[in-house]
Each structure stands twice: as C-alpha cells, then as structure tokens.
Design a protein around this motif. Structure first.
Motif, mmCIF file in Angstrom:
data_model
loop_
_atom_site.group_PDB
_atom_site.id
_atom_site.type_symbol
_atom_site.label_atom_id
_atom_site.label_comp_id
_atom_site.label_asym_id
_atom_site.label_seq_id
_atom_site.Cartn_x
_atom_site.Cartn_y
_atom_site.Cartn_z
ATOM 1 N N LEU A 54 -27.124 -23.179 -43.489
ATOM 2 C CA LEU A 54 -28.327 -22.714 -42.787
ATOM 3 C C LEU A 54 -28.522 -23.471 -41.476
ATOM 4 C CD1 LEU A 54 -30.850 -22.275 -45.743
ATOM 5 C CD2 LEU A 54 -29.761 -20.468 -44.397
ATOM 6 N N LEU A 55 -28.207 -24.759 -41.458
ATOM 7 C CA LEU A 55 -28.319 -25.530 -40.221
ATOM 8 C C LEU A 55 -27.333 -25.031 -39.170
ATOM 9 C CD1 LEU A 55 -28.746 -29.168 -41.585
ATOM 10 C CD2 LEU A 55 -30.473 -27.771 -40.452
ATOM 11 N N VAL A 56 -26.099 -24.736 -39.588
ATOM 12 C CA VAL A 56 -25.105 -24.206 -38.647
ATOM 13 C C VAL A 56 -25.540 -22.842 -38.118
ATOM 14 C CG1 VAL A 56 -22.744 -23.356 -38.455
ATOM 15 C CG2 VAL A 56 -23.181 -25.491 -39.642
ATOM 16 N N GLU A 105 -27.515 -19.434 -33.751
ATOM 17 C CA GLU A 105 -28.452 -18.428 -33.250
ATOM 18 C C GLU A 105 -29.156 -18.912 -31.984
ATOM 19 O OE1 GLU A 105 -28.929 -15.416 -34.213
ATOM 20 O OE2 GLU A 105 -27.846 -15.321 -36.104
ATOM 21 N N LEU A 106 -29.535 -20.179 -31.962
ATOM 22 C CA LEU A 106 -30.209 -20.719 -30.780
ATOM 23 C C LEU A 106 -29.278 -20.722 -29.570
ATOM 24 C CD1 LEU A 106 -32.166 -23.722 -32.352
ATOM 25 C CD2 LEU A 106 -33.108 -21.544 -31.550
ATOM 26 N N LEU A 107 -28.026 -21.124 -29.784
ATOM 27 C CA LEU A 107 -27.059 -21.124 -28.686
ATOM 28 C C LEU A 107 -26.794 -19.716 -28.180
ATOM 29 C CD1 LEU A 107 -24.460 -23.727 -30.033
ATOM 30 C CD2 LEU A 107 -25.944 -24.004 -28.048
ATOM 31 N N MET A 108 -26.638 -18.775 -29.105
ATOM 32 C CA MET A 108 -26.346 -17.400 -28.715
ATOM 33 C C MET A 108 -27.519 -16.784 -27.963
ATOM 34 S SD MET A 108 -26.940 -13.970 -29.575
ATOM 35 C CE MET A 108 -27.500 -13.991 -31.282
ATOM 36 N N ILE A 126 -18.895 -15.432 -30.868
ATOM 37 C CA ILE A 126 -17.879 -16.315 -31.459
ATOM 38 C C ILE A 126 -18.001 -17.727 -30.898
ATOM 39 C CG2 ILE A 126 -15.401 -16.704 -31.700
ATOM 40 C CD1 ILE A 126 -15.022 -13.672 -31.537
ATOM 41 N N LEU A 127 -18.211 -17.831 -29.587
ATOM 42 C CA LEU A 127 -18.321 -19.144 -28.948
ATOM 43 C C LEU A 127 -19.520 -19.923 -29.491
ATOM 44 C CD1 LEU A 127 -17.228 -21.098 -26.808
ATOM 45 C CD2 LEU A 127 -18.718 -19.969 -25.142
ATOM 46 N N ALA A 139 -21.408 -24.535 -32.610
ATOM 47 C CA ALA A 139 -22.296 -25.052 -33.655
ATOM 48 C C ALA A 139 -21.513 -25.859 -34.683
ATOM 49 C CB ALA A 139 -23.040 -23.901 -34.329
ATOM 50 N N TYR A 140 -20.347 -25.383 -35.071
ATOM 51 C CA TYR A 140 -19.528 -26.117 -36.034
ATOM 52 C C TYR A 140 -18.986 -27.415 -35.424
ATOM 53 C CZ TYR A 140 -19.427 -22.713 -39.829
ATOM 54 O OH TYR A 140 -19.784 -21.899 -40.875
ATOM 55 N N LEU A 141 -18.595 -27.378 -34.162
ATOM 56 C CA LEU A 141 -18.084 -28.588 -33.523
ATOM 57 C C LEU A 141 -19.153 -29.670 -33.428
ATOM 58 C CD1 LEU A 141 -15.830 -27.302 -30.589
ATOM 59 C CD2 LEU A 141 -15.118 -28.495 -32.658
ATOM 60 N N SER A 142 -20.401 -29.268 -33.234
ATOM 61 C CA SER A 142 -21.489 -30.237 -33.105
ATOM 62 C C SER A 142 -22.047 -30.675 -34.443
ATOM 63 C CB SER A 142 -22.626 -29.634 -32.259
ATOM 64 O OG SER A 142 -23.188 -28.496 -32.903
#
Length: 269
Positions: free
Chosen positions: A130-132, A137-140, A224-225, A230-233
């Motif tokens: 859920l955090l990811v 969603e925020l980045l997108m 996708i980006l 999100a996963y990298l951070s």
C-alpha cells in the motif's frame, strides 16, 4: 699432507653456512605443517558497475523510450503518426463510444486484491504494498498533471486542451507494473494479464476519440516510470527494522525489606 688438511679446512668453512641454511629450511618446513594444506585466500577486487548498469537506468530505460516515442508522435503525419491513426479509427469505427476504460484502468488492482484473498503471497506485505502504491500514485499524478497543463495539446474531439499524456493509460500501466512487481516471483502470467488490460485501456482511449496515439504512449511511460521510482525509493520497508523500543526489557524486582517493583532496561540493537 699439510696442504690436504688446509684444503679440507677451507672446504668446511665455505660449506658450513650452506649446511646451516639447509638445516634451518628443513626445520622450518618440518615444523610448519599446520598451514601446509590451506589454500591461500584470494580477495577479489571490487566490481565497479558502469553507469548504464545502475538500477535507475535499468528502471527508466523502457518508460523513457515510451515517453520519447510519444513526444516524437505529437503532430506527426507519418504512416504511424497521430493523424494517420486517427483517420483509420474514424473510418473503421465511426461513432464508437464506451465507458469501459473508466473502470478498466483500476482492474489490475482488483487482480492484486483477488490474489491476496486467495492466499497468494506477494513480494511485499500488505502495508508495504500500500505504501508503494501510494507513492506511485502521487508521482504519477504530479507528473501527468504537470505535463498536461504545460503542453496544453487539444484532444482529438476538441473537448479540452489537456490531451498529452493520457491519465487513464498512465493509471492502468502503473497498476499493471505494481502487479508485475509483486507477483512475478509466482508467475509471469499475472503481469502479462495486467499489461494486457492496461494496453486495452490505451486502445479504448483512442477509439473513444479522447486521446491521440502520442498521448497513450507517453501515458504508459509515465505510469511504468512512477511505479519503478516508487520501488527504488522504498528501501527501508515499514516494520522490517527494529524500532526504538525494541531493546526495552521489563522484569519484576523484589527488595529484602518486602518491597516489590518493576525494573526496566534498554539495550541498543
């Protein structure tokens, strides 16, 4: 006779150091048997990765390629450009309308939830997943909204000036990327199904005359980006590290005079 004695004496003086060295070597060899069967420890030099082998480059190469293709297709009159594709759709399926894309953009999340209900273990626990998703969603939303109202490209139907990129497509591919990342260790088909749904959302946006081909390509890249970043951070996973109170211990105490209490101790982990 005296000459022979002197010759033997000279030979003994010269040869004495050689015998001593040989004896010392023999003693050292005979006594140093503890390590004779050990293999020497070889320390490999550190491997330095090239810049193109970094995690950020690997995570962004595909989405940036999609975004680049979308930018190149803006206003294109080529055989696979915006206007040619739009004319083909208008000629083949005139008046096509559906609202299925409004719901299918979230369908990959339903797939993720269904697998959780069936007890299929995902890559992360539910809280970290859920955090990811929240960060993705925020980045997108930030990226897509900024580009939409910066480029101000008209939609194919002329309804609004916020066509590039497609938000529906970005949402669908973001969710599909989450599904692929969380379930690919179980089966690649989870991701294949999620990406097929996302591709259908982009196709329906074009068939509905709401987006150009360039919008859909760039939207897929943004989705996708956002998931990959999100996963990298997300390196320090929630609940996977001991907290400040993890080293706190409590134990009952008793005093000889009859007093009873509680003793507290804390040790850093």
């Amino acid at each position: 006779m005296l000459f022979v004695v002197r010759l033997l004496l000279a030979i003994s003086i010269i040869a004495e150091p050689l015998f001593v060295c040989t004896a010392q070597r023999r003693v050292a060899t005979e006594t140093d048997t503890l390590h004779q069967f050990e293999s020497p420890i070889l320390i490999a030099p550190p491997v330095v990765k090239s810049w193109y082998q970094g995690n950020l480059v690997r995570a962004s190469v595909v989405p940036m390629l999609l975004i680049g293709c979308g930018v190149a297709a803006v206003g294109s009159h080529s055989a696979v450009g915006n206007y040619t594709i739009r004319q083909m759709i208008a000629h083949t399926l005139p008046g096509f309308r559906t609202h299925a894309d409004d719901y299918l953009q979230y369908a990959p999340y339903l797939e993720l939830g269904a697998t959780a209900l069936l007890g299929i273990q995902s890559r992360n626990d539910r809280i970290n997943t859920l955090l990811v998703i929240t960060k993705s969603e925020l980045l997108m939303c930030a990226g897509v909204t900024t580009v939409k109202y910066t480029t101000r490209i008209w939609r194919p139907d002329g309804s609004a000036q916020n066509s590039f990129p497609s938000g529906h497509t970005a949402q669908a591919f973001l969710a599909a990327s989450i599904v692929h990342a969380e379930l690919r260790h179980k089966s690649q088909w989870y991701g294949v199904g999620a990406y097929a749904v996302a591709a259908s959302v982009g196709t329906l946006r074009m068939l509905n005359n709401k987006h150009w081909e360039s919008d859909v390509l760039a939207g897929a890249g943004f989705g996708i980006l956002s998931a990959h970043l999100a996963y990298l951070s997300h390196r320090s996973r929630w609940g996977h590290r001991p907290g400040l109170l993890a080293g706190l211990h409590a134990s009952p105490t008793w005093q000889p005079g009859g007093g009873v209490g509680m003793g507290l101790s804390w040790r850093a982990n």
